[in-house]
Design an enzyme around this catalytic site. Structure first.
Site, PDB file in Angstrom:
ATOM      1  N   GLU A 184      -9.564   5.811   3.238  1.00 24.14           N
ATOM      2  CA  GLU A 184      -8.594   4.738   2.845  1.00 24.14           C
ATOM      3  C   GLU A 184      -7.304   5.149   2.430  1.00 24.14           C
ATOM      4  O   GLU A 184      -6.899   4.888   1.383  1.00 24.14           O
ATOM      5  CB  GLU A 184      -9.031   3.459   1.656  1.00 24.14           C
ATOM      6  CG  GLU A 184     -10.370   2.871   2.053  1.00 24.14           C
ATOM      7  CD  GLU A 184     -11.106   2.242   0.925  1.00 24.14           C
ATOM      8  OE1 GLU A 184     -10.529   2.144  -0.086  1.00 24.14           O
ATOM      9  OE2 GLU A 184     -12.085   1.589   1.322  1.00 24.14           O
ATOM     10  N   GLU A 205     -18.174   2.448   5.093  1.00 22.26           N
ATOM     11  CA  GLU A 205     -18.339   1.988   3.575  1.00 22.26           C
ATOM     12  C   GLU A 205     -18.392   0.412   3.717  1.00 22.26           C
ATOM     13  O   GLU A 205     -17.518  -0.349   4.057  1.00 22.26           O
ATOM     14  CB  GLU A 205     -17.141   2.257   2.601  1.00 22.26           C
ATOM     15  CG  GLU A 205     -17.272   1.707   1.240  1.00 22.26           C
ATOM     16  CD  GLU A 205     -16.154   2.563   0.086  1.00 22.26           C
ATOM     17  OE1 GLU A 205     -15.801   3.585   0.535  1.00 22.26           O
ATOM     18  OE2 GLU A 205     -15.691   1.467  -0.500  1.00 22.26           O
TER      19      GLU A 205
END
Length: 974
Positions: free
Chosen positions: A463, A538
């Site tokens: 991220e 995720e």
């Protein structure tokens, strides 16, 4: 085994031995479709602990010793003294002249001794003003010191210090010189001690300053030297650390080979020739293949030796059958001992298909993974080796087949467990940075882990804000190139949560695109990029409090019905449905397998750990565990009921009942009466609203119209006794073996009382309780000590065995309840070899030698502060000969005694003086040595805190050297 045992009990025992998981015991009965068994509530500790010992990798290198014992520790920073004057400024800039707490002679005599691995943050009190992301624990700074004795026989060897990981930044000194600055809390540090090592009575000092104020993550990271430390003693021509690459390959002709490359080093002054040889054996010890290669290594250089092993028809490694082979390597050279290494390897193939997902050994396999940080209840990030195996076993029992190391390099002990138990690993880099320091961290990760059969993907980031930019693309392109240069067999991914459709973005630079959340984008991205494989790196981020079935925002408690999720995530059933129904999505990594300290989203104080876990911080299962197991396990019927059935005061009020199962149809029975039947949707799971009536609630699962599984919850009585349930009844008496022990309360019928929240005290003999927890995200109880409350019925002790055979006995008590006692058997076991402790000794250094005089000089003479040349700076045991006509020298130094000597006095111990000599202390003669021969001398040292001046006036024997032949130390009056 008793002949009277039922087939179910016999099968249970077989399952325990094979699966090595307490949770697996709870599901073993479901394999007997002909005789469904009533099982207890899943929160219950199981009544039959395992009778196995944890696995341990055999030593991979003779001469590699643990350096975990007898470190001195100081919490808090120690400022360096201000440097004043020309002489001090001059010496301060020289090698070996570290000042303050880094100095070789720093007074650490009142520092406590600790053993590694060590996380000091877990011992800190909770602090409302501390960082919630770090679990409201203060971190700060600390120092570690270790005295190291190297024997004269170690001279000439290659000596390497290996620090597993230090949270977070660190400076490391060896014998007063900085030998490393490290900028991450997750990489290992390998340091060559050979050039400045001392031997015999010349002791070595290792000093580590830890800066744990620095953060690399937004989760609890711990503080200190929290993984193992090793000392490797190798021959002068040696195999480099992480210098073996031996990853099996399947050729286009269908034949297996193991290409083996070894990186070799040489500290000799001349080039050296050596033979590198390997042997491959199977699990039964049978020799499968061998080979050898010759190599010539120049001095202080690196060279590679390469060979190929042909391996006919190997047994493949898989998540269900993790077959491992042993590769033993040897480097031989005439006149030196062999350098030997041992590693486990596995034969497997894997590939990603953009339309059909992931394939292991040519068979489709949906990734059923979890993301996990690396802390556990009671021990923080200093997780003992055996506890890693236990945690991976818990995940396997849930049906998981993969783990994502979030978001950093894992310990080798976790990878050992994954290799042995059959758990795929997404190995993840911590820092998204292409500067030299951080690229080297990425290279280290790949070099260390590229032989692991469990590692099937590399992840270069998580991220990152630059993921949808050209700069991010270029950075990842370079990082992927670094990975491929070291390992071209595994795909590289990056965990993206945005930027997927930017003109230049990271998805264009990786082999497999990682999606963090964004399930609504699976179809769109696949349509736009039909040739790019994708995986959910995720997902989920749902909230549950273990054992709670009503949400209470004021108390910061979440109900455990899989109804509450984060704003960015999904419930467990929503997230898995989006992946399971799309063949082109390779699988999932759920956030998270275990709760972890820090990131108590969506709350802050008093919550101090996460609510995301499928299991809590102790590894006790939440409803999510039962849900995922029912969705992920197909080979045996499973059924569980939530909630418990203790709702006194709510008679007649509705209670939501949820059945977690993988069967076709479920019938629910309350106190002997059927209250309903439902077909099973394995994504949603059957639910009922029932008016509460005390008694017995039973769920019966059917396949093909036949009952194949049952689960029961009952209303219990009040707690009358405690119960202790270890994970296993055997422990290795090696001083290292660790296991969790569950504490719960039972009623008069021996039934688990799920709502018990009692204070418990405990004790142990034959071992040590190294920590404890109860899985409550809002608890502020200390994690060390001898007391803990049960939280929703459960608490956990982490016990470590003493280094001896015999019983290990744990007892627990609570007011008004019958106490519990469990006795475990410690088996004789040889501890792993440790570097022996060496007491910290003040050695007097900094000696300077005057010019040589014809006549006896003034013993109190001293060099000018600016004189760096006429007086010599002496190293250890450095003797000097003088011309026959000039035989007198003065040796001079200053020191401040350690605090104990300042208070009590001590002894100045000259290890050896060559020549006739006078000893002067603070301007007064205190001793005389009459002969020229080499001899020791002890001189009393009076109490006092002032700087002491020591002068040695030496008369050399004509034509022979004189001075100090051995170190001078200060001993206290103990």
């Amino acid at each position: 085994m008793s002949s009277s045992e039922s087939p179910i009990v016999m099968k249970r025992r077989e399952f325990i031995a094979a699966a090595g998981s307490v949770a697996a015991l709870a599901t073993a009965a479901g394999a007997h479709a002909a005789s469904p068994e009533t099982r207890p509530h899943p929160d219950l500790p199981m009544p039959a602990p395992r009778t196995v010992l944890p696995s341990r990798q055999e030593p991979d290198e003779p001469g590699r010793l643990l350096l975990d014992r007898a470190w001195q520790f100081h919490q808090g920073d120690i400022p360096f003294p201000g440097v004043k004057g020309h002489g001090w400024s001059y010496s301060n800039a020289k090698a070996g002249q570290a000042q303050g707490a880094a100095a070789t002679n720093f007074d650490d005599s009142d520092w406590p001794d600790i053993d590694l691995p060590h996380d000091w943050a877990v011992e800190m009190p909770f602090d409302k003003d501390a960082n919630p992301s770090q679990g409201y624990r203060r971190r700060g700074y600390a120092w570690y010191r270790r005295t190291l004795r190297l024997e004269p026989k170690d001279r000439g060897k290659y000596l390497e210090l290996q620090l597993g990981a230090i949270a977070t930044n660190a400076t490391i000194w060896f014998n007063g010189s900085v030998i490393a600055h490290n900028w991450s809390g997750y990489n290992s540090i390998y340091l060559d001690l050979t050039p400045t090592a001392r031997f015999g009575d010349h002791l070595n000092s290792i000093v580590v300053r830890v800066d744990a104020e620095k953060m690399e993550g937004w989760w609890y990271e711990g503080a200190g030297i929290y993984r193992h430390v090793w000392l490797a003693k190798r021959p002068p021509v040696y195999i480099e650390t992480d210098g073996i690459h031996a990853d099996p390959r399947l050729g286009p002709d269908g034949r297996w080979t193991v290409p083996v490359t070894a990186t070799l080093g040489n500290i000799l002054e001349t080039e050296a020739s050596a033979t590198f040889s390997v042997e491959l054996t199977d699990a039964d010890g049978r020799l499968i293949a061998r080979g050898s290669a010759e190599a010539t290594v120049p001095p202080l250089a690196k060279r590679q030796a390469h060979l190929d092993l042909a391996v006919p028809d190997p047994k493949l490694w898989s998540v269900d059958s993790p077959n491992l082979y042993t590769l033993r390597q040897r480097l031989t050279r005439e006149g030196q001992p062999d350098d030997r290494r041992t590693m486990r390897i596995g034969f497997r193939t894997f590939r990603f298909d953009a339309d059909h997902g992931f394939f292991l050994n040519g068979e489709p396999l949906k990734i059923k993974g979890t993301c996990n940080h690396q802390d556990h209840a009671g021990v923080g990030v200093a997780v003992p080796d055996a506890l890693w195996e236990w945690r991976i076993g818990r995940l396997k029992a849930m049906g998981s087949n993969a783990i994502r190391c979030s978001h950093n390099a894992p310990p080798t002990e976790l990878l050992d467990a994954c290799d042995r138990l059959g758990m795929l690993v997404m190995d993840e880099n911590r820092n998204f940075n292409t500067s030299p320091d951080y690229i080297e961290q990425l290279r280290w990760l790949v070099r260390r882990d590229r032989n692991r059969p469990s590692v099937f993907m590399w992840s270069v980031f998580n991220e990152e804000p630059m993921q949808g930019t050209e700069a991010g693309y270029e950075m990842v392109r370079r990082m992927v190139a670094e990975v491929k240069a070291l390992d071209d067999s595994r795909p590289v991914t990056a965990a993206m949560n945005a930027g997927l459709y930017a003109p230049k973005n990271v998805s264009q630079a990786v082999d497999v695109v990682g999606f963090n959340y964004q399930p609504g984008e699976y179809d769109r991205f696949h349509a736009a990029n039909p040739d790019l494989p994708i995986i959910s790196s995720e997902d989920t981020s749902a909230f549950m409090t273990r054992g709670a079935y009503e949400s209470d925002p004021a108390a910061q408690v979440f109900a455990s019905y899989d109804d509450v999720r984060s704003s960015w995530g999904n419930t467990h059933h929503e997230a898995w449905k989006a992946i399971a129904t799309r063949p082109f999505v390779a699988g999932a990594f759920v956030w998270t397998g275990f709760d972890y300290r820090g990131e108590p989203s969506p709350y802050e104080w008093p919550s101090a750990s996460s609510f995301f876990g499928i299991m809590d911080l102790c590894g006790f299962p939440k409803t999510a565990f039962l849900l995922r197991r029912a969705q992920w396990v197909d080979d045996r019927p499973l059924i569980d009921i939530v909630p418990h059935w203790n709702w006194a005061g709510r008679e007649g009020q509705p209670v939501t009942v949820m059945v977690l199962t993988n069967v076709e149809r479920v019938r629910l029975v309350l106190n002997g009466k059927t209250v309903g039947e439902q077909d099973v949707d394995r994504f949603e799971m059957p639910r009922w609203q029932l008016p509460y009536a005390p008694g017995r609630l039973e769920a019966i699962g059917y396949r093909g119209g036949r009952a194949v599984a049952r689960a029961v919850v009952e209303t219990t009585g009040a707690p009358v006794a405690l119960r202790l349930t270890p994970d296993r009844m055997l422990m290795a008496g090696d001083g290292e073996d660790v296991q969790p022990v569950t504490i719960d309360a039972v009623d008069a019928k021996g039934r688990h009382v799920p709502a018990a929240n009692l204070p418990v005290t405990f004790s142990i003999s034959g071992g040590e309780i190294i920590g404890h927890g109860n899985g409550d995200p809002n608890s502020h109880e200390p994690e060390k000590g001898n007391s803990r409350r049960l939280f929703n019925g459960l608490a956990q002790l982490i016990v470590r065995s003493d280094a001896a055979a015999g019983p290990l006995v744990v007892t627990a008590s609570a007011p008004g309840l019958r106490a519990a006692r469990t006795s475990l058997r410690r088996l004789p076991a040889t501890p792993r070899e440790q570097v022996p402790p060496t007491a910290s000794v003040q050695v007097i250094e900094g000696w300077r030698q005057s010019p040589v005089f014809l006549e006896k000089p003034d013993p109190n003479m001293k060099p000018a502060d600016t004189d760096m040349n006429s007086w010599l700076w002496l190293g250890a045991s450095e003797l000097h000969a003088a011309p026959e006509e000039k035989r007198w020298i003065v040796l001079r130094t200053t020191f401040i005694p350690r605090r104990r000597v300042q208070a009590r006095g001590g002894m100045l111990k000259f290890g050896g003086i060559v020549g006739r000599a006078e000893v002067w202390l603070d301007g007064k003669q205190v001793a005389d040595k009459p002969g020229y021969g080499d001899s020791a001398m002890d001189v009393p040292l009076s109490p006092g805190s002032a700087e002491r001046i020591v002068t040695l006036l030496v008369e050399n024997e004509p034509g022979k050297p004189g001075g100090l032949s051995r170190p001078v130390a200060v001993a206290d009056h103990r």
